[in-house]
Design an enzyme around this catalytic site. Structure first.
Site, short mmCIF file in Angstrom:
data_model
loop_
_atom_site.label_atom_id
_atom_site.label_comp_id
_atom_site.label_asym_id
_atom_site.label_seq_id
_atom_site.Cartn_x
_atom_site.Cartn_y
_atom_site.Cartn_z
N CYS A 114 0.84 -1.20 0.00
CA CYS A 114 0.00 0.00 0.00
C CYS A 114 0.88 1.25 0.00
O CYS A 114 0.64 2.20 -0.76
CB CYS A 114 -0.93 -0.01 1.23
SG CYS A 114 -2.08 1.38 1.27
N CYS A 115 1.92 1.26 0.85
CA CYS A 115 2.83 2.41 0.90
C CYS A 115 3.51 2.62 -0.46
O CYS A 115 3.74 3.75 -0.87
CB CYS A 115 3.89 2.21 1.98
SG CYS A 115 3.35 2.62 3.66
N CYS A 197 -0.61 8.80 7.06
CA CYS A 197 -2.00 8.51 6.70
C CYS A 197 -2.84 8.29 7.97
O CYS A 197 -2.35 7.75 8.97
CB CYS A 197 -2.05 7.26 5.83
SG CYS A 197 -1.28 7.48 4.22
N CYS A 200 -3.12 4.83 9.69
CA CYS A 200 -1.83 4.26 10.08
C CYS A 200 -1.05 5.13 11.06
O CYS A 200 0.13 4.92 11.29
CB CYS A 200 -0.98 4.01 8.83
SG CYS A 200 -1.75 2.91 7.65
N CYS A 225 8.19 4.14 5.62
CA CYS A 225 7.25 3.71 4.59
C CYS A 225 7.95 3.41 3.28
O CYS A 225 7.34 2.96 2.33
CB CYS A 225 6.21 4.79 4.35
SG CYS A 225 6.95 6.36 3.90
#
Ligand code: SF4
Length: 233
Positions: A114-115, A197, A200, A225
């Protein structure tokens, strides 16, 4: 070149370092902001002294509402364009279709995926063709960051990396913001010291590591990240 840059900037103020870098890397210096407190100091210096360094931001699509408010405040105060990079639509749609909106909680691999899609890939595009990357990294932010330098060569990105506030303490940052009336994220008054984010990031307790609130469910000490580690997935 690296030694020459270090030598030429050793007695310069932070704003002078930025101006020098803008001159040496004319048109090829870029500053990436996440609208954190350190980044707000650098944004203010760039705008206050009209230093020709491009300001860019990565919009992951999962940022806090408070962060967007800072972005808006910056636009209004400085009247300077901020180039925003977003995730690739196809990659994001595939991720969401296959794994849903909370895949990052399920494994470190998923989180890094995702990162990569939301942050690293857009960053790669932002840095493409540039020769110098300016960041708001400070030494005390994490153990990993304490091994960096004010001016360094980033082997991963094959470009120079300049961290003007590297030696600053948090008190220096906040003093600058208050003295110069620079807008900053209201979450900093609620225990958020490193803000990424929304799903997170959480607040940290006094004395906890600066990045303890990032990916708190992961039992590791990396807490990066990928932006300041490697450009690979
Ligand atoms: S911080 Fe979380 S939501 Fe943001 S890109 Fe990384 S895993 Fe995805």
């Amino acid at each position: 070149m690296l030694e020459k840059l270090k030598e030429a900037t050793i007695h310069k103020t932070e704003a002078e370092v930025l101006a020098y870098i803008a001159d040496v890397f004319s048109g090829q210096a870029v500053f990436t902001t996440s609208f954190g407190v350190e980044d707000q100091v650098i944004t203010d210096m760039i705008c206050r002294y009209n230093i020709p360094i491009q300001i860019v931001a990565i919009d992951t699509g999962r940022l806090f509402e408070e962060t967007y408010k800072v972005q808006d405040a910056v636009r209004k105060k400085y009247k300077k364009d901020i180039k925003v990079y977003a995730p690739d639509t196809k990659d994001l749609e595939a991720l969401l279709a296959q794994k849903g909106p909370y895949s990052f909680y399920e494994s470190i691999e998923n989180r890094k995926e995702c990162c990569y899609i939301r942050k690293v890939a857009p960053l790669n595009r932002a840095l493409s063709g540039k020769a110098c990357w300016v960041t708001g990294i400070r030494s005390e932010q994490s153990a990993g960051r304490s091994g960096m330098e004010k001016i360094q060569y980033d082997e991963s990105y094959k470009m120079y990396k300049v961290n003007p506030l590297y030696d600053w303490q948090m008190a220096d940052v906040m003093h600058y913001l208050e003295t110069n009336e620079v807008p900053y994220n209201s979450l900093h008054h609620k225990g958020y010291v490193s803000i990424g984010c929304a799903p997170c990031t959480r607040a940290v307790k006094p004395g906890e590591d600066f990045r303890a609130g990032r990916w708190w469910w992961e039992n590791n000490t990396g807490k990066e990240c990928g932006l300041h580690e490697s450009r690979k997935k």
